[in-house]
Design a protein around this motif. Structure first.
Motif, PDB file in Angstrom:
ATOM      1  N   SER A   1       0.789  -1.373  -0.112  1.00 18.08           N
ATOM      2  CA  SER A   1       0.096   0.096  -0.088  1.00 18.08           C
ATOM      3  C   SER A   1       0.997   1.203   0.032  1.00 18.08           C
ATOM      4  O   SER A   1       0.423   2.268  -0.448  1.00 18.08           O
ATOM      5  CB  SER A   1      -0.981  -0.029   1.218  1.00 18.08           C
ATOM      6  N   LYS A   2       2.298   1.162   0.462  1.00 15.61           N
ATOM      7  CA  LYS A   2       2.599   2.415   0.546  1.00 15.61           C
ATOM      8  C   LYS A   2       4.043   2.613  -0.336  1.00 15.61           C
ATOM      9  O   LYS A   2       4.545   3.625  -0.579  1.00 15.61           O
ATOM     10  CB  LYS A   2       3.449   2.634   2.136  1.00 15.61           C
ATOM     11  N   GLY A   3       4.246   1.466  -0.800  1.00 13.47           N
ATOM     12  CA  GLY A   3       5.302   1.247  -2.137  1.00 13.47           C
ATOM     13  C   GLY A   3       6.724   0.933  -1.125  1.00 13.47           C
ATOM     14  O   GLY A   3       6.822   0.846   0.074  1.00 13.47           O
ATOM     15  N   ARG A   4       7.706   0.836  -2.204  1.00 14.49           N
ATOM     16  CA  ARG A   4       8.951   0.232  -1.712  1.00 14.49           C
ATOM     17  C   ARG A   4      10.094   1.295  -1.725  1.00 14.49           C
ATOM     18  O   ARG A   4      11.139   0.980  -1.465  1.00 14.49           O
ATOM     19  CB  ARG A   4       9.504  -1.028  -2.396  1.00 14.49           C
ATOM     20  N   GLY A   5       9.827   2.514  -2.072  1.00 14.96           N
ATOM     21  CA  GLY A   5      10.756   3.693  -2.012  1.00 14.96           C
ATOM     22  C   GLY A   5      11.723   3.764  -0.851  1.00 14.96           C
ATOM     23  O   GLY A   5      10.889   3.973   0.234  1.00 14.96           O
ATOM     24  N   VAL A   6      12.813   3.826  -0.993  1.00 15.11           N
ATOM     25  CA  VAL A   6      13.629   4.213   0.236  1.00 15.11           C
ATOM     26  C   VAL A   6      14.785   4.885   0.043  1.00 15.11           C
ATOM     27  O   VAL A   6      15.441   4.914  -1.093  1.00 15.11           O
ATOM     28  CB  VAL A   6      14.224   2.749   0.845  1.00 15.11           C
ATOM     29  N   MET A   7      14.791   5.843   0.932  1.00 14.94           N
ATOM     30  CA  MET A   7      15.798   6.991   0.476  1.00 14.94           C
ATOM     31  C   MET A   7      17.309   6.265   1.361  1.00 14.94           C
ATOM     32  O   MET A   7      17.270   5.996   2.651  1.00 14.94           O
ATOM     33  CB  MET A   7      15.616   8.202   1.202  1.00 14.94           C
ATOM     34  N   THR A   8      18.371   6.398   0.386  1.00 22.93           N
ATOM     35  CA  THR A   8      19.517   5.763   0.852  1.00 22.93           C
ATOM     36  C   THR A   8      20.643   6.690   0.608  1.00 22.93           C
ATOM     37  O   THR A   8      20.576   7.599   0.026  1.00 22.93           O
ATOM     38  CB  THR A   8      19.785   4.372   0.205  1.00 22.93           C
ATOM     39  N   ALA A   9      21.942   6.446   1.423  1.00 21.39           N
ATOM     40  CA  ALA A   9      22.914   6.973   1.171  1.00 21.39           C
ATOM     41  C   ALA A   9      24.348   6.355   1.354  1.00 21.39           C
ATOM     42  O   ALA A   9      24.012   4.998   1.699  1.00 21.39           O
ATOM     43  CB  ALA A   9      23.104   8.248   2.432  1.00 21.39           C
ATOM     44  N   ARG A  10      25.449   6.673   1.397  1.00 15.56           N
ATOM     45  CA  ARG A  10      26.605   5.867   1.090  1.00 15.56           C
ATOM     46  C   ARG A  10      27.314   6.398   2.524  1.00 15.56           C
ATOM     47  O   ARG A  10      27.174   7.523   2.920  1.00 15.56           O
ATOM     48  CB  ARG A  10      27.599   6.169   0.053  1.00 15.56           C
ATOM     49  N   PRO A  11      28.133   5.367   2.820  1.00 17.18           N
ATOM     50  CA  PRO A  11      29.025   5.787   4.147  1.00 17.18           C
ATOM     51  C   PRO A  11      30.013   6.997   4.026  1.00 17.18           C
ATOM     52  O   PRO A  11      30.164   7.669   5.190  1.00 17.18           O
ATOM     53  CB  PRO A  11      29.921   4.583   4.101  1.00 17.18           C
ATOM     54  N   GLU A  12      30.020   7.485   2.824  1.00 18.61           N
ATOM     55  CA  GLU A  12      31.308   8.428   2.542  1.00 18.61           C
ATOM     56  C   GLU A  12      30.417   9.869   2.485  1.00 18.61           C
ATOM     57  O   GLU A  12      30.990  10.909   2.289  1.00 18.61           O
ATOM     58  CB  GLU A  12      32.078   8.343   1.403  1.00 18.61           C
ATOM     59  N   ASP A  13      28.921   9.999   2.402  1.00 19.32           N
ATOM     60  CA  ASP A  13      28.310  10.988   2.470  1.00 19.32           C
ATOM     61  C   ASP A  13      28.448  11.759   3.674  1.00 19.32           C
ATOM     62  O   ASP A  13      28.557  11.143   4.833  1.00 19.32           O
ATOM     63  CB  ASP A  13      26.870  10.751   2.213  1.00 19.32           C
ATOM     64  N   THR A  14      28.430  13.124   3.760  1.00 16.47           N
ATOM     65  CA  THR A  14      28.501  13.917   4.908  1.00 16.47           C
ATOM     66  C   THR A  14      27.177  13.968   5.617  1.00 16.47           C
ATOM     67  O   THR A  14      26.107  13.736   5.076  1.00 16.47           O
ATOM     68  CB  THR A  14      28.943  15.455   4.676  1.00 16.47           C
ATOM     69  N   ILE A  15      27.088  14.152   7.006  1.00 14.86           N
ATOM     70  CA  ILE A  15      26.074  14.303   8.015  1.00 14.86           C
ATOM     71  C   ILE A  15      25.255  15.640   7.300  1.00 14.86           C
ATOM     72  O   ILE A  15      24.123  15.586   7.156  1.00 14.86           O
ATOM     73  CB  ILE A  15      26.532  14.557   9.245  1.00 14.86           C
ATOM     74  N   GLN A  16      25.905  16.681   6.877  1.00 18.48           N
ATOM     75  CA  GLN A  16      25.169  17.684   6.235  1.00 18.48           C
ATOM     76  C   GLN A  16      24.194  17.227   5.143  1.00 18.48           C
ATOM     77  O   GLN A  16      23.260  17.658   4.778  1.00 18.48           O
ATOM     78  CB  GLN A  16      25.980  18.900   5.979  1.00 18.48           C
ATOM     79  N   GLU A  17      25.028  16.398   3.991  1.00 17.58           N
ATOM     80  CA  GLU A  17      24.249  15.955   2.738  1.00 17.58           C
ATOM     81  C   GLU A  17      23.196  15.197   3.220  1.00 17.58           C
ATOM     82  O   GLU A  17      21.996  15.270   2.824  1.00 17.58           O
ATOM     83  CB  GLU A  17      25.191  15.110   2.130  1.00 17.58           C
ATOM     84  N   ILE A  18      23.370  14.258   4.345  1.00 12.83           N
ATOM     85  CA  ILE A  18      22.149  13.503   4.608  1.00 12.83           C
ATOM     86  C   ILE A  18      20.955  14.294   5.470  1.00 12.83           C
ATOM     87  O   ILE A  18      19.772  14.158   5.182  1.00 12.83           O
ATOM     88  CB  ILE A  18      22.645  12.625   5.584  1.00 12.83           C
ATOM     89  N   ALA A  19      21.510  15.320   6.040  1.00 11.82           N
ATOM     90  CA  ALA A  19      20.393  16.132   6.846  1.00 11.82           C
ATOM     91  C   ALA A  19      19.356  16.835   5.714  1.00 11.82           C
ATOM     92  O   ALA A  19      18.071  16.998   5.988  1.00 11.82           O
ATOM     93  CB  ALA A  19      21.218  17.221   7.736  1.00 11.82           C
ATOM     94  N   LEU A  20      20.332  17.339   4.749  1.00  8.66           N
ATOM     95  CA  LEU A  20      19.611  17.994   3.785  1.00  8.66           C
ATOM     96  C   LEU A  20      18.602  16.992   2.915  1.00  8.66           C
ATOM     97  O   LEU A  20      17.290  17.544   2.592  1.00  8.66           O
ATOM     98  CB  LEU A  20      20.507  18.583   2.646  1.00  8.66           C
TER      99      LEU A  20
END
Length: 143
Positions: free
Chosen positions: A9-28
């Motif tokens: 019902s909700k879908g399978r979309g998941v936001m992901t990142a890589r271990p080398e991404d910065t915390i600021q990039e993830i926060a954005l």
């Protein structure tokens, strides 16, 4: 209800990142998508961590503004609890309550297939309860 039904019902979309991404990039990314957590995937696309809004607040409290330049690998939760689509809603509610977290990735055969949030759990649990109440009312009305 099983988790597979919720994913349908909700879908399978998941936001992901890589271990080398910065915390600021993830926060954005969290802010722009209005979500509370992001899964960190390794080279073989397996879940190696998770970073939530709570993790970012903890990092800022511990490291100040420097936390934003830290890498995900240095601030992520590494011991990620996951489930499969066969887990029940009650099992996930218990796991989230005991673990005091609000997001659980759905993984099968090492492959990420979705994520369940506390919002998903509450929404579907409420629907189950409303259905039960409606059935009971119907039963009592027919007498």
């Amino acid at each position: 209800m099983i988790i597979g039904q919720i994913l349908k019902s909700k879908g399978r979309g998941v936001m992901t990142a890589r271990p080398e991404d910065t915390i600021q990039e993830i926060a954005l990314r969290l802010s722009s998508r209005k979500i509370g957590a992001i899964l960190i995937l390794g080279d073989s696309e397996n879940v190696v961590g998770i970073i939530s809004e709570r993790d970012i607040i903890r990092l800022i409290a511990e490291h100040g503004a420097a936390a934003l330049t830290m890498l995900a690998r240095d601030g992520m939760t590494r011991d990620v609890v996951s489930c499969t689509r066969e887990h029940t809603l009650d099992e996930i509610m218990e796991t989230m309550t005991k673990g005091r977290f609000r997001h659980i990735p759905v993984v099968e055969n090492g492959t990420l297939i979705g994520i369940i949030s506390i919002g998903d759990v509450v929404k579907h649990h409420t629907a189950e309860v409303e259905l039960e109440v409606s059935a009971m009312r119907g039963y009592l009305a027919t007498g």
